[in-house]
Design an enzyme around this catalytic site. Structure first.
Site, PDB file in Angstrom:
ATOM      1  N   TYR A   1      28.982  38.968  41.621  1.00 48.97           N
ATOM      2  CA  TYR A   1      29.522  38.021  40.635  1.00 48.97           C
ATOM      3  C   TYR A   1      30.211  36.856  41.359  1.00 48.97           C
ATOM      4  O   TYR A   1      29.914  35.692  41.105  1.00 48.97           O
ATOM      5  CB  TYR A   1      30.517  38.749  39.730  1.00 48.97           C
ATOM      6  CG  TYR A   1      31.080  37.892  38.630  1.00 48.97           C
ATOM      7  CD1 TYR A   1      30.268  37.407  37.609  1.00 48.97           C
ATOM      8  CD2 TYR A   1      32.440  37.571  38.590  1.00 48.97           C
ATOM      9  CE1 TYR A   1      30.788  36.621  36.591  1.00 48.97           C
ATOM     10  CE2 TYR A   1      32.961  36.791  37.578  1.00 48.97           C
ATOM     11  CZ  TYR A   1      32.136  36.319  36.581  1.00 48.97           C
ATOM     12  OH  TYR A   1      32.654  35.545  35.575  1.00 48.97           O
ATOM     13  N   ASP A   2      31.111  37.218  42.270  1.00 48.57           N
ATOM     14  CA  ASP A   2      31.915  36.191  42.934  1.00 48.57           C
ATOM     15  C   ASP A   2      31.038  35.186  43.681  1.00 48.57           C
ATOM     16  O   ASP A   2      31.219  33.970  43.565  1.00 48.57           O
ATOM     17  CB  ASP A   2      32.886  36.831  43.929  1.00 48.57           C
ATOM     18  CG  ASP A   2      33.802  37.855  43.273  1.00 48.57           C
ATOM     19  OD1 ASP A   2      33.612  38.155  42.077  1.00 48.57           O
ATOM     20  OD2 ASP A   2      34.704  38.369  43.963  1.00 48.57           O
ATOM     21  N   GLU A   3      30.073  35.711  44.437  1.00 47.46           N
ATOM     22  CA  GLU A   3      29.252  34.805  45.240  1.00 47.46           C
ATOM     23  C   GLU A   3      28.295  33.994  44.374  1.00 47.46           C
ATOM     24  O   GLU A   3      27.977  32.853  44.697  1.00 47.46           O
ATOM     25  CB  GLU A   3      28.488  35.571  46.322  1.00 47.46           C
ATOM     26  CG  GLU A   3      29.392  36.229  47.369  1.00 47.46           C
ATOM     27  CD  GLU A   3      30.210  35.242  48.204  1.00 47.46           C
ATOM     28  OE1 GLU A   3      30.114  34.016  48.015  1.00 47.46           O
ATOM     29  OE2 GLU A   3      30.977  35.728  49.065  1.00 47.46           O
TER      30      GLU A   3
ATOM     31  N   ARG B   1      36.207  46.058  30.053  1.00 51.39           N
ATOM     32  CA  ARG B   1      37.363  45.348  30.609  1.00 51.39           C
ATOM     33  C   ARG B   1      38.662  45.855  29.991  1.00 51.39           C
ATOM     34  O   ARG B   1      38.668  46.558  28.981  1.00 51.39           O
ATOM     35  CB  ARG B   1      37.200  43.835  30.408  1.00 51.39           C
ATOM     36  CG  ARG B   1      36.192  43.284  31.392  1.00 51.39           C
ATOM     37  CD  ARG B   1      36.131  41.797  31.371  1.00 51.39           C
ATOM     38  NE  ARG B   1      35.441  41.300  30.199  1.00 51.39           N
ATOM     39  CZ  ARG B   1      35.183  40.020  29.978  1.00 51.39           C
ATOM     40  NH1 ARG B   1      35.584  39.114  30.845  1.00 51.39           N
ATOM     41  NH2 ARG B   1      34.544  39.645  28.911  1.00 51.39           N
TER      42      ARG B   1
ATOM     43  N   ASP C   1      39.193  45.376  43.811  1.00 48.86           N
ATOM     44  CA  ASP C   1      39.865  44.901  42.583  1.00 48.86           C
ATOM     45  C   ASP C   1      41.063  44.028  43.008  1.00 48.86           C
ATOM     46  O   ASP C   1      41.946  44.513  43.714  1.00 48.86           O
ATOM     47  CB  ASP C   1      40.345  46.161  41.839  1.00 48.86           C
ATOM     48  CG  ASP C   1      40.748  45.892  40.402  1.00 48.86           C
ATOM     49  OD1 ASP C   1      40.863  44.721  40.020  1.00 48.86           O
ATOM     50  OD2 ASP C   1      40.954  46.889  39.691  1.00 48.86           O
TER      51      ASP C   1
HETATM   52  N1  UDP Z   1      41.740  48.278  34.217  1.00 44.86           N
HETATM   53  C1  UDP Z   1      42.437  49.440  33.870  1.00 44.86           C
HETATM   54  N2  UDP Z   1      41.932  50.214  32.867  1.00 44.86           N
HETATM   55  C2  UDP Z   1      40.799  49.923  32.191  1.00 44.86           C
HETATM   56  C3  UDP Z   1      40.091  48.743  32.529  1.00 44.86           C
HETATM   57  C4  UDP Z   1      40.595  47.950  33.550  1.00 44.86           C
HETATM   58  O1  UDP Z   1      43.490  49.756  34.464  1.00 44.86           O
HETATM   59  O2  UDP Z   1      40.423  50.690  31.288  1.00 44.86           O
HETATM   60  C5  UDP Z   1      42.295  47.407  35.264  1.00 44.86           C
HETATM   61  C6  UDP Z   1      41.311  46.987  36.351  1.00 44.86           C
HETATM   62  O3  UDP Z   1      41.293  47.936  37.400  1.00 44.86           O
HETATM   63  C7  UDP Z   1      41.893  45.657  36.794  1.00 44.86           C
HETATM   64  C8  UDP Z   1      42.525  45.089  35.516  1.00 44.86           C
HETATM   65  O4  UDP Z   1      42.675  46.205  34.633  1.00 44.86           O
HETATM   66  O5  UDP Z   1      42.914  45.848  37.763  1.00 44.86           O
HETATM   67  C9  UDP Z   1      41.654  44.036  34.826  1.00 44.86           C
HETATM   68  O6  UDP Z   1      40.334  44.533  34.750  1.00 44.86           O
HETATM   69  P1  UDP Z   1      39.170  43.853  33.924  1.00 44.86           P
HETATM   70  O7  UDP Z   1      38.001  44.789  34.007  1.00 44.86           O
HETATM   71  O8  UDP Z   1      39.644  43.479  32.594  1.00 44.86           O
HETATM   72  O9  UDP Z   1      38.757  42.508  34.644  1.00 44.86           O
HETATM   73  P2  UDP Z   1      39.080  41.804  36.032  1.00 44.86           P
HETATM   74  O10 UDP Z   1      40.353  41.083  35.807  1.00 44.86           O
HETATM   75  O11 UDP Z   1      39.200  42.853  37.116  1.00 44.86           O
HETATM   76  O12 UDP Z   1      37.930  40.919  36.232  1.00 44.86           O
END
Ligand code: UDP
Length: 316
Positions: free
Chosen positions: A145-147, A186, A275
């Site tokens: 995604y990032d790249e 998410r 993450d």
């Molecule tokens: N996260 C969590 N529980 C969940 C889903 C996500 O603790 O059920 C954490 C995830 O590890 C990250 C943050 O919430 O640190 C945001 O994750 P998300 O998937 O929303 O998107 P990101 O900001 O990583 O793109």
């Protein structure tokens, strides 16, 4: 204007369709419906200035007639999605951006790329300013995604510099609101859905990572202003109110009035590898250039999101 929005049946794309239609423009939404949903644009069916084209932007794009603006929102922005579909994620960021830029050039249209805070990777500068180059692991699970978005930004600037296309790049930080896919994995859909159903909120690891959550209407306002500007460098759009994931879980419980417990999970798959430990936008540039800043509080935005989720979960 006659505007093409790729990812127009997605969460943010569909809100952009609503906004531009409300301003009197003609909108063509393009989406392959892989993660977008017809339900997000069902209310626009039959609207005289709205059209929908089901198409995958990684293939050559044909749109009849003139276009004044192309907004490239098509993407797989949820970590769970891009872990499941890594090659499609790279293609939509690379080939999809190339095709939409080529289209914008051919039509003499303005162009806006939806980029991401993920270009900063696991940031070593905090909060993130646009002149920070980032800390991305290209071969980690998030690299796809990032790249792809970093490549998309480079391609967008090349079309601006080499071909003179009027391009804009928005770096979108975590955004939430009605129409988010209930199961996109998410943190916002997970926690809101879990809270409403009385299930445990799944905080990964110790919940100490931070994020900053922007309500979708605020983001849309910023995108509209950026597209109308003459600024070509990237602009962060996000809400600078930062909190840990654990604090966010407590806020979701408070706003929804839920008695769900909070549970700590240690994912053994690649979900939390690389993450980002912290994330918060520096929005000085958006403030100064666009006169923009978020208006909707987290409490208000979460309440509106929960109301939408209740309806879609059949709990209202
Ligand atoms: N996260 C969590 N529980 C969940 C889903 C996500 O603790 O059920 C954490 C995830 O590890 C990250 C943050 O919430 O640190 C945001 O994750 P998300 O998937 O929303 O998107 P990101 O900001 O990583 O793109």
């Amino acid at each position: 204007m006659r505007i093409l929005i790729t990812g127009g049946a997605g969460f943010i794309g569909s809100h952009l369709c609503d906004r531009y239609l409300a301003e009197g423009h003609e909108v063509i939404a393009m989406d392959n419906l892989s993660t977008g949903s017809e339900a997000n644009i069902a209310h626009l069916a039959g609207h005289p200035r709205f059209h929908f084209i089901k198409h995958d932007v990684t293939h050559y794009i044909y749109v009849a007639g003139p276009l004044d603006a192309v907004l490239h929102l098509a993407s797989l922005p949820s970590p769970v999605d891009y872990l499941n579909f890594p090659i499609q994620t790279l293609k939509v960021g690379a080939l999809g951006t190339h095709n939409t830029l080529g289209l914008a050039m051919a039509k003499g249209a303005r162009y806006l790329l939806a980029s991401t805070s993920e270009v900063y990777g696991d940031p070593l500068v905090h909060p993130q300013r646009e002149d920070y180059w980032g800390n991305v692991n290209p071969v980690g699970p998030r690299g796809v995604y990032d790249e792809s978005k970093r490549f998309a930004e480079a391609l967008t600037m090349a079309y601006h510099r080499y071909h003179g296309v009027e391009t804009h790049i928005v770096r979108i930080f975590n955004t939430y609101g009605p129409r988010m896919r209930l199961d996109d994995g998410r943190v916002v859909p997970n926690f809101v859905r879990q809270a409403l159903k009385g299930e445990p909120l799944t905080v990964y690891d110790d919940g100490s990572r931070t994020r900053s959550f922007c309500y979708v209407d605020d983001l849309v306002e910023g995108i509209v202003r950026l597209l109308a500007s003459d600024f070509h460098e990237p602009v962060n759009l996000g809400n600078p109110r930062e909190m840990t994931v654990l604090e966010f879980a407590r806020k979701v419980l408070e706003v929804t009035g839920s008695a769900s417990p909070i549970t700590f999970i240690h994912p053994t798959d690649e979900r939390t590898r690389d993450d980002p430990k912290v994330r918060c936008p520096d929005i000085t540039r958006a403030r100064e250039l666009l006169g923009w800043e978020p208006r909707v509080s987290l409490e208000e935005g979460l309440a509106r999101t929960a109301a939408d989720f209740r309806l879609r979960l059949g709990l209202a």
